[in-house]
Motif scaffolding. Structure first.
Motif, PDB file in Angstrom:
ATOM      1  N   VAL A 189     -67.273-131.537  82.910  1.00  0.00           N
ATOM      2  CA  VAL A 189     -68.637-131.470  83.432  1.00  0.00           C
ATOM      3  C   VAL A 189     -69.427-130.411  82.680  1.00  0.00           C
ATOM      4  O   VAL A 189     -70.565-130.651  82.251  1.00  0.00           O
ATOM      5  CB  VAL A 189     -68.622-131.182  84.952  1.00  0.00           C
ATOM      6  N   VAL A 190     -68.813-129.240  82.487  1.00  0.00           N
ATOM      7  CA  VAL A 190     -69.490-128.161  81.758  1.00  0.00           C
ATOM      8  C   VAL A 190     -69.767-128.588  80.322  1.00  0.00           C
ATOM      9  O   VAL A 190     -70.852-128.340  79.779  1.00  0.00           O
ATOM     10  CB  VAL A 190     -68.654-126.862  81.815  1.00  0.00           C
ATOM     11  N   LYS A 191     -68.787-129.244  79.696  1.00  0.00           N
ATOM     12  CA  LYS A 191     -68.959-129.697  78.312  1.00  0.00           C
ATOM     13  C   LYS A 191     -70.107-130.692  78.217  1.00  0.00           C
ATOM     14  O   LYS A 191     -70.960-130.591  77.332  1.00  0.00           O
ATOM     15  CB  LYS A 191     -67.661-130.334  77.806  1.00  0.00           C
ATOM     16  N   HIS A 192     -70.159-131.636  79.153  1.00  0.00           N
ATOM     17  CA  HIS A 192     -71.233-132.622  79.137  1.00  0.00           C
ATOM     18  C   HIS A 192     -72.589-131.978  79.407  1.00  0.00           C
ATOM     19  O   HIS A 192     -73.595-132.374  78.811  1.00  0.00           O
ATOM     20  CB  HIS A 192     -70.967-133.738  80.138  1.00  0.00           C
ATOM     21  N   LEU A 193     -72.625-130.995  80.298  1.00  0.00           N
ATOM     22  CA  LEU A 193     -73.880-130.297  80.558  1.00  0.00           C
ATOM     23  C   LEU A 193     -74.356-129.541  79.324  1.00  0.00           C
ATOM     24  O   LEU A 193     -75.551-129.503  79.026  1.00  0.00           O
ATOM     25  CB  LEU A 193     -73.727-129.345  81.746  1.00  0.00           C
ATOM     26  N   MET A 216     -62.254-135.287  89.070  1.00  0.00           N
ATOM     27  CA  MET A 216     -63.360-134.701  88.342  1.00  0.00           C
ATOM     28  C   MET A 216     -62.887-133.395  87.725  1.00  0.00           C
ATOM     29  O   MET A 216     -62.410-132.514  88.415  1.00  0.00           O
ATOM     30  CB  MET A 216     -64.529-134.456  89.289  1.00  0.00           C
ATOM     31  N   ASN A 217     -63.040-133.285  86.420  1.00  0.00           N
ATOM     32  CA  ASN A 217     -62.617-132.103  85.703  1.00  0.00           C
ATOM     33  C   ASN A 217     -63.846-131.238  85.425  1.00  0.00           C
ATOM     34  O   ASN A 217     -64.800-131.685  84.787  1.00  0.00           O
ATOM     35  CB  ASN A 217     -61.940-132.524  84.389  1.00  0.00           C
ATOM     36  N   THR A 218     -63.805-129.996  85.891  1.00  0.00           N
ATOM     37  CA  THR A 218     -64.972-129.127  85.738  1.00  0.00           C
ATOM     38  C   THR A 218     -65.232-128.778  84.281  1.00  0.00           C
ATOM     39  O   THR A 218     -66.378-128.580  83.894  1.00  0.00           O
ATOM     40  CB  THR A 218     -64.787-127.836  86.557  1.00  0.00           C
TER      41      THR A 218
END
Length: 161
Positions: A6-10, A1-3
């Motif tokens: 995750v931030v980009k998707h959020l 899991m790449n943070t």
């Protein structure tokens, strides 16, 4: 899991939600504006009907009697509208809302009882709640003591040489 992903998707999710909310708000405001304009035109239409009824009644009765009759009719229409607006909401909607409310209250009470049982269990058996925390803590302390003992042994051996 790449943070970063995750931030980009959020961020994408947040932006799209904002865009969707903005589009819905513009649509709602446009509809509200058109409804307000339609209500204004309907009010002018009602005023013209009132005026025509007044002129028709003036032919039959006096101007005072015609105005009084139209005022009484307007009060009767307003009273009927108030009664329609003040009636209770439909039974199915309020029943469903009450059921959901009651289910939420029951779930909260169940969670509160579970928390109370945990707290009372911790009071009656304090070691049962402390042991899961103490075992890893003791392992860390022993590991640090061994590392410190090895370092001090190596340092003292170098000093004696």
């Amino acid at each position: 899991m790449n943070t970063e992903n995750v931030v980009k998707h959020l961020r994408v999710l947040w932006r799209t939600d904002r865009i969707i909310a903005d589009i819905r708000l513009r649509h709602l405001l446009m509809g509200l504006g058109l409804r307000a304009f339609a209500a204004l035109i309907a009010a002018f239409g009602l005023l013209m009907l009132e005026l025509s009824a007044y002129f028709a009644l003036v032919q039959i009765w006096s101007a005072i009697a015609a105005a009084a009759i139209l005022g009484a009719v307007n009060f009767a229409i307003a009273a009927a509208l108030f009664m329609v607006a003040g009636r209770a909401p439909s039974g199915r909607d309020i029943e469903l809302a009450n059921e959901i409310h009651d289910a939420a209250i029951e779930a909260l009470q169940l969670e509160a009882r579970a928390l109370q049982a945990q707290v009372s269990g911790a009071v009656h058996h304090p070691l049962s709640t402390v042991v899961p925390v103490l075992v890893p803590l003791i392992a860390i302390i022993v590991k640090n003591l061994r590392t410190t003992a090895r370092k001090s042994t190596a340092t003292s051996a170098e000093a004696h040489s």
